[in-house]
Design a protein around this motif. Sequence first.
Motif, short mmCIF file in Angstrom:
data_model
loop_
_atom_site.label_atom_id
_atom_site.label_comp_id
_atom_site.label_asym_id
_atom_site.label_seq_id
_atom_site.Cartn_x
_atom_site.Cartn_y
_atom_site.Cartn_z
N VAL A 30 11.33 -23.33 -17.53
CA VAL A 30 10.34 -23.52 -16.49
C VAL A 30 10.86 -22.89 -15.20
N GLY A 31 10.01 -22.12 -14.54
CA GLY A 31 10.44 -21.45 -13.31
C GLY A 31 9.58 -20.24 -13.04
N GLU A 32 10.20 -19.14 -12.65
CA GLU A 32 9.44 -17.94 -12.36
C GLU A 32 10.24 -16.70 -12.74
N THR A 33 9.51 -15.64 -13.06
CA THR A 33 10.14 -14.37 -13.39
C THR A 33 9.13 -13.26 -13.14
N VAL A 34 9.63 -12.06 -12.91
CA VAL A 34 8.77 -10.88 -12.72
C VAL A 34 9.34 -9.74 -13.56
N GLY A 35 8.49 -8.79 -13.89
CA GLY A 35 8.90 -7.63 -14.67
C GLY A 35 7.70 -6.77 -14.99
N GLU A 36 7.91 -5.80 -15.85
CA GLU A 36 6.81 -4.95 -16.30
C GLU A 36 6.17 -5.58 -17.53
N ALA A 37 4.85 -5.76 -17.51
CA ALA A 37 4.14 -6.35 -18.64
C ALA A 37 3.91 -5.29 -19.71
N VAL A 38 4.45 -5.55 -20.91
CA VAL A 38 4.27 -4.64 -22.05
C VAL A 38 3.92 -5.48 -23.27
N PHE A 39 3.20 -4.89 -24.21
CA PHE A 39 2.84 -5.64 -25.41
C PHE A 39 3.51 -5.05 -26.64
N SER A 40 3.91 -5.94 -27.54
CA SER A 40 4.57 -5.54 -28.79
C SER A 40 3.67 -5.95 -29.95
N THR A 41 3.42 -5.01 -30.86
CA THR A 41 2.49 -5.24 -31.97
C THR A 41 3.18 -5.72 -33.23
N GLY A 42 4.47 -5.99 -33.19
CA GLY A 42 5.17 -6.48 -34.38
C GLY A 42 4.78 -7.91 -34.72
N MET A 43 4.58 -8.17 -35.99
CA MET A 43 4.27 -9.53 -36.44
C MET A 43 5.53 -10.31 -36.80
N THR A 44 6.64 -9.61 -36.97
CA THR A 44 7.92 -10.24 -37.27
C THR A 44 8.99 -9.62 -36.38
N GLY A 45 10.21 -10.16 -36.46
CA GLY A 45 11.32 -9.56 -35.75
C GLY A 45 11.39 -9.90 -34.28
N TYR A 46 10.86 -11.05 -33.88
CA TYR A 46 10.88 -11.37 -32.45
C TYR A 46 12.29 -11.60 -31.92
N GLN A 47 13.22 -12.06 -32.76
CA GLN A 47 14.58 -12.27 -32.27
C GLN A 47 15.24 -10.94 -31.95
N GLU A 48 15.05 -9.95 -32.83
CA GLU A 48 15.61 -8.62 -32.57
C GLU A 48 14.96 -7.99 -31.35
N THR A 49 13.67 -8.22 -31.17
CA THR A 49 12.96 -7.68 -30.01
C THR A 49 13.51 -8.27 -28.71
N LEU A 50 13.64 -9.57 -28.65
CA LEU A 50 14.10 -10.22 -27.42
C LEU A 50 15.51 -9.80 -27.03
N THR A 51 16.36 -9.52 -28.02
CA THR A 51 17.76 -9.18 -27.74
C THR A 51 17.99 -7.67 -27.69
N ASP A 52 16.93 -6.88 -27.73
CA ASP A 52 17.03 -5.43 -27.59
C ASP A 52 17.20 -5.10 -26.11
N PRO A 53 18.32 -4.48 -25.70
CA PRO A 53 18.52 -4.17 -24.28
C PRO A 53 17.45 -3.26 -23.69
N SER A 54 16.71 -2.54 -24.53
CA SER A 54 15.65 -1.66 -24.01
C SER A 54 14.55 -2.45 -23.31
N TYR A 55 14.47 -3.76 -23.56
CA TYR A 55 13.44 -4.59 -22.92
C TYR A 55 13.91 -5.18 -21.59
N HIS A 56 15.05 -4.72 -21.09
CA HIS A 56 15.54 -5.21 -19.80
C HIS A 56 14.48 -5.01 -18.72
N ARG A 57 14.19 -6.07 -17.97
CA ARG A 57 13.22 -6.10 -16.87
C ARG A 57 11.78 -5.96 -17.34
N GLN A 58 11.53 -6.29 -18.60
CA GLN A 58 10.16 -6.26 -19.10
C GLN A 58 9.74 -7.64 -19.59
N VAL A 59 8.48 -7.96 -19.38
CA VAL A 59 7.88 -9.20 -19.86
C VAL A 59 7.09 -8.85 -21.12
#
Length: 389
Positions: A30-59
């Motif tokens: 709970v709190g606040e955050t800002v970043g670039e809003a992007v959408f991911s179409t993968g139905m699986t693999g959310y753990q790998e997505t979240l820990t991918d450094p390429s998503y730095h500063r993206q929501v």
Amino acid sequence: MLNLPSQHRDEAVLVLEDGRLFRGSSYGAVGETVGEAVFSTGMTGYQETLTDPSYHRQVIVMTAPHVGNTGVNIDDDESSRIWAAGYVVRDPAIRPSNWRSSRSLEDELRAQQVVGICQIDTRALTRHLRERGSMRVGLFSGAAAERPTPQLLDLVKNSPQMTGAALAAEVSTDHRYVVAAEGEKRFTVAALDLGIKAMTPLLLARRGIEVHVLPAASTIDDVLAVGDAGPDGVFFSNGPGDPATADAEVALLREVLRRGIPFFGICFGNQLLGRALGFDTYKLKYGHRGINQPVMDRTTGKVEVTAHNHGFAVDAPLDATSQTPFGQAHVSHVCLNDDVVEGLELRRAGRLAAFSVQYHPEAAAGPHDAAYLFDRFSDLMLETSEVSV
């Protein structure tokens, strides 16, 4: 819908920089955050997505409606932490149901202080981003969501943009380390960490390659110091940010190409090869993110389903060969959805000298159609060594 009753969550609001709001409930911290809003179409693999450094500063906005059903485990992280700035889902799972799970996704988000929002119309949000393009966004929950909307919008508009952002150094390793070759050692590779995923050096190692992972700020002398007589090949990884800011990395790559060292790059590495060859890069309207993007390999004529995470692309002619100071370059892969350049090849005297792809052939968590590219890199190093003998 399988989600927790609203009274168990704080109120939350998602604020886009164009003023559109989505109201929902808190998810994760709970709190606040800002970043670039992007959408991911993968139905699986959310753990790998979240820990991918390429998503730095993206929501990350997940288009799959139900997220978290397999929890998280200790094996599937692609780096040491979650890099996403925030997380947006429609229906979070009540509890994980998978034998590999060690805790719930929401517990992990809370533990790493990742602010998220749930119970919003992610389909409507995705359509908005497709029509208007990726933009800055803020997630606010709990007390942060109680502030006046104009105040929240100002916070979003005053946050950094992705265009012009130099982020590779923020996610790169701060020290050199080695991933040993599995079985008989065949080659030694210098891998520049621009936001490398853990699976990439492992897949190289499985092909008998000893991988020396170097910080993003490494010089040509650092690269040449790898191995007994210099590296057999050089690899540039994926990573976040605007490739137009990576002048030092491009200069390093040009030194690699001048010396005729075999080169392979993925994602950010593809964009840097494009710049090294004299092409420009540009920002896509909403980018490619997910694990279901169709790409044609023009070398083989095969269509691959591939994993993507990029908001920038190389501006190179699709059907022409370009003369560069390092040889002849052409587009080797193309996205079948929108004709975006998805790969480059450099040939010198008719022989392959360097190549790259825009997508992620390590494909954690799948698909694995593009794993052959690691073999292509091994073949390139073998052919180069045989010619030089």
